[in-house]
Design an enzyme around this catalytic site. Structure first.
Site, PDB file in Angstrom:
ATOM      1  N   LYS A 260      47.009  -7.564   5.276  1.00 54.76           N
ATOM      2  CA  LYS A 260      47.889  -8.514   5.823  1.00 54.76           C
ATOM      3  C   LYS A 260      47.229  -9.270   6.855  1.00 54.76           C
ATOM      4  O   LYS A 260      47.598  -8.955   7.908  1.00 54.76           O
ATOM      5  CB  LYS A 260      49.276  -7.961   6.112  1.00 54.76           C
ATOM      6  CG  LYS A 260      50.149  -7.561   5.126  1.00 54.76           C
ATOM      7  CD  LYS A 260      51.390  -6.913   5.715  1.00 54.76           C
ATOM      8  CE  LYS A 260      51.978  -5.869   5.014  1.00 54.76           C
ATOM      9  NZ  LYS A 260      52.834  -4.912   5.777  1.00 54.76           N
TER      10      LYS A 260
ATOM     11  N   GLY B 225      52.422   1.434   6.516  1.00 59.37           N
ATOM     12  CA  GLY B 225      52.904   2.126   5.333  1.00 59.37           C
ATOM     13  C   GLY B 225      51.862   2.563   4.812  1.00 59.37           C
ATOM     14  O   GLY B 225      51.721   3.786   4.177  1.00 59.37           O
TER      15      GLY B 225
HETATM   16  P1  ADP Z   1      49.667  -1.287   6.052  1.00 62.67           P
HETATM   17  O1  ADP Z   1      50.619  -0.901   5.156  1.00 62.67           O
HETATM   18  O2  ADP Z   1      48.723   0.202   6.786  1.00 62.67           O
HETATM   19  O3  ADP Z   1      49.942  -2.093   7.515  1.00 62.67           O
HETATM   20  P2  ADP Z   1      48.572  -3.350   4.874  1.00 62.67           P
HETATM   21  O4  ADP Z   1      49.508  -3.401   4.043  1.00 62.67           O
HETATM   22  O5  ADP Z   1      48.030  -4.498   5.643  1.00 62.67           O
HETATM   23  O6  ADP Z   1      48.516  -1.985   5.476  1.00 62.67           O
HETATM   24  O7  ADP Z   1      47.288  -3.233   3.665  1.00 62.67           O
HETATM   25  C1  ADP Z   1      47.109  -2.165   2.913  1.00 62.67           C
HETATM   26  C2  ADP Z   1      46.083  -2.636   1.677  1.00 62.67           C
HETATM   27  O8  ADP Z   1      44.960  -3.419   1.986  1.00 62.67           O
HETATM   28  C3  ADP Z   1      45.869  -1.618   0.753  1.00 62.67           C
HETATM   29  O9  ADP Z   1      46.670  -1.679  -0.437  1.00 62.67           O
HETATM   30  C4  ADP Z   1      44.498  -1.739   0.416  1.00 62.67           C
HETATM   31  O10 ADP Z   1      44.261  -1.759  -0.863  1.00 62.67           O
HETATM   32  C5  ADP Z   1      44.308  -3.239   0.994  1.00 62.67           C
HETATM   33  N1  ADP Z   1      43.093  -3.555   1.187  1.00 62.67           N
HETATM   34  C6  ADP Z   1      42.234  -3.152   2.077  1.00 62.67           C
HETATM   35  N2  ADP Z   1      40.904  -3.593   2.177  1.00 62.67           N
HETATM   36  C7  ADP Z   1      40.923  -4.474   1.181  1.00 62.67           C
HETATM   37  C8  ADP Z   1      40.010  -5.314   0.917  1.00 62.67           C
HETATM   38  N3  ADP Z   1      38.729  -5.362   1.609  1.00 62.67           N
HETATM   39  N4  ADP Z   1      40.049  -6.172  -0.119  1.00 62.67           N
HETATM   40  C9  ADP Z   1      41.480  -6.423  -0.682  1.00 62.67           C
HETATM   41  N5  ADP Z   1      42.490  -5.500  -0.100  1.00 62.67           N
HETATM   42  C10 ADP Z   1      42.234  -4.526   0.812  1.00 62.67           C
HETATM   43 MG    MG Z   2      51.436  -2.463   3.915  1.00 59.27          MG
END
Ligand code: ADP
Ligand code: MG
Length: 399
Positions: free
Chosen positions: A200, A356
């Site tokens: 995000k 999450g």
């Molecule tokens: P959180 O829930 O911990 O705040 P986010 O929802 O922002 O984290 O992001 C989590 C997602 O980001 C994971 O599903 C992961 O697959 C994705 N992600 C991480 N790095 C990349 C990347 N380089 N390209 C695409 N997706 C990614």
């Molecule tokens: Mg998330």
């Protein structure tokens, strides 16, 4: 902040408890049940006092009406297992079933109401509509306890409005989350390293502004890093990129330099031909991502460098996986980083994991909750707190 302890003797009282039970569901099967487990201590604390506990929560994003795939029924079952006692499930939120179950309660009983968001009033932007639904919720109970940390940044009926209609206080989970966030914002022990990643991008860029004032080191990985690499003039191929944020990011890079905040970006990335575990992938230099590939993880050299920064910090906040960790070929960066947080924890640092997917990642990769000082149940809420925003669900508990 008003707390449960300000509510007096709760024995025989009906307590409306807002919890965060928004767990991932695959059909009717619960994925990571971390949020349910995190909700248990407050429920137990209340039932042990002889309170009648009416738990309310949301799941997913239904559009203001019932939708079977978002039913909390599977959660009721899991909650009962974790509590080791029965949980009555109301098949609606404030209508017949809820009233009937609530009327029949005895001291120490637990009822879970159906998904709050099956009611349009829950998330309405219209104060009167929200207020009306909050009245219906308030009618069920004598007091309100706010324990859904994951939603305290939302101005919603069950979070904000209902607190204005009943005597109220924060549950232990919300109190603990806030205590940790205070430690991250009020005079954190230095060096203070913040690691940001995940998908995000624009959600998370906002917090950087404020972090530049408090953190010493900002480590960036995950999907958001490609907007940084692009801001430095590099080609990022098919990687996640928010073009309209490039100028903002350039501003952050300049500001960081002025403020003496070290921004650490990857020097290598795992680049794949598509977003798939089976895709052809290779490690490339971060400034030489082929135009037909996308970066799906930080590379091994970067993982090592990131880990070193984290291990030497006294305070670490981490939000967002370093790569698409759900797919094995792109999990290594996240795993190495998590390991570094564990080591920092052992060395006495304050380590906080928020988000999450980040929480799910550390558990999926085999780490224990106790390996870190704190795993937050609210990603968005903790980011907005660190951004310095006012959180409606917390400010309403102040008076
Ligand atoms: P959180 O829930 O911990 O705040 P986010 O929802 O922002 O984290 O992001 C989590 C997602 O980001 C994971 O599903 C992961 O697959 C994705 N992600 C991480 N790095 C990349 C990347 N380089 N390209 C695409 N997706 C990614
Ligand atoms: Mg998330």
């Amino acid at each position: 902040m008003r707390t449960i302890d300000d509510l007096g003797d709760l024995s025989g009282k009906k307590v409306l408890l807002r919890s965060d039970l928004n767990v991932p569901l695959d059909g009717k099967k619960i994925g990571d049940d971390g949020r349910i487990r995190a909700s248990v201590p407050t429920i137990k604390k209340l039932t042990e006092q002889g309170a009648q506990v009416i738990v309310c929560a949301h799941l997913g994003r239904p559009k203001g009406e019932p939708e079977d795939k978002y039913s909390l029924a599977p959660v009721a079952e899991r909650l009962a297992e974790l509590l080791g006692s029965s949980v009555e499930f109301a098949t609606d939120t404030v209508q017949e079933s809820a009233k009937e179950k609530v009327d029949a309660m005895k001291d120490g009983d637990v009822v879970l109401l159906e998904n709050l968001r099956f009611n349009a009033g829950e998330t309405s932007k219209n104060d009167a509509e929200r207020g009306k639904f909050a009245d219906e919720l308030a009618c069920l109970a004598d007091v309100f306890v706010s324990d859904g940390f994951g939603v305290v940044h939302r101005k919603q009926a069950s979070v904000y409005d209902v607190a204005q209609k009943l005597p109220h206080g924060a549950g232990d989970l919300v109190q603990n989350e806030v205590k940790v966030l205070e430690r991250l914002t009020k005079d954190p022990e230095k060096p203070y390293a913040v690691v940001l990643g995940g998908a995000k991008v624009s959600d998370k860029l906002g917090v950087i502004d404020n972090l530049l004032k408090t953190a010493d080191i900002l480590v960036i990985g995950g999907g958001m890093v490609f907007t940084f690499l692009a801001a430095q003039g590099h080609e990022v191929g098919k990687s996640l990129l928010e073009k309209d944020q490039i100028d903002t990011v350039k501003g952050y890079l300049e500001q960081a330099q002025k403020d003496g905040v070290e921004i650490v970006l990857p020097t290598d990335v795992v680049a794949a031909t598509e977003f798939s575990a089976d895709a052809d992938h290779e490690v490339v230099a971060a400034d030489a991502i082929p135009s037909d590939r996308m970066g799906l993880d930080i590379g091994p050299e970067s993982a090592k460098a990131f880990a070193e920064k984290v291990k030497s910090a006294k305070t670490v906040f981490w939000n967002g996986p370093m790569g698409a960790f759900e797919m094995e070929p792109y999990a290594a960066g996240t795993k190495e980083l998590a390991g570094a947080l564990v080591e920092a924890t052992e060395n006495g640092a304050l380590t906080v994991v928020g988000g999450g997917d980040s929480a799910a990642a550390v558990r999926q990769l085999g780490f224990e909750d106790s390996d870190f000082t704190h795993i937050s149940t609210g990603g968005g809420a903790s980011l907005e707190y660190l951004e310095g925003k006012e959180l409606p669900g917390l400010s309403v508990l102040e008076s």
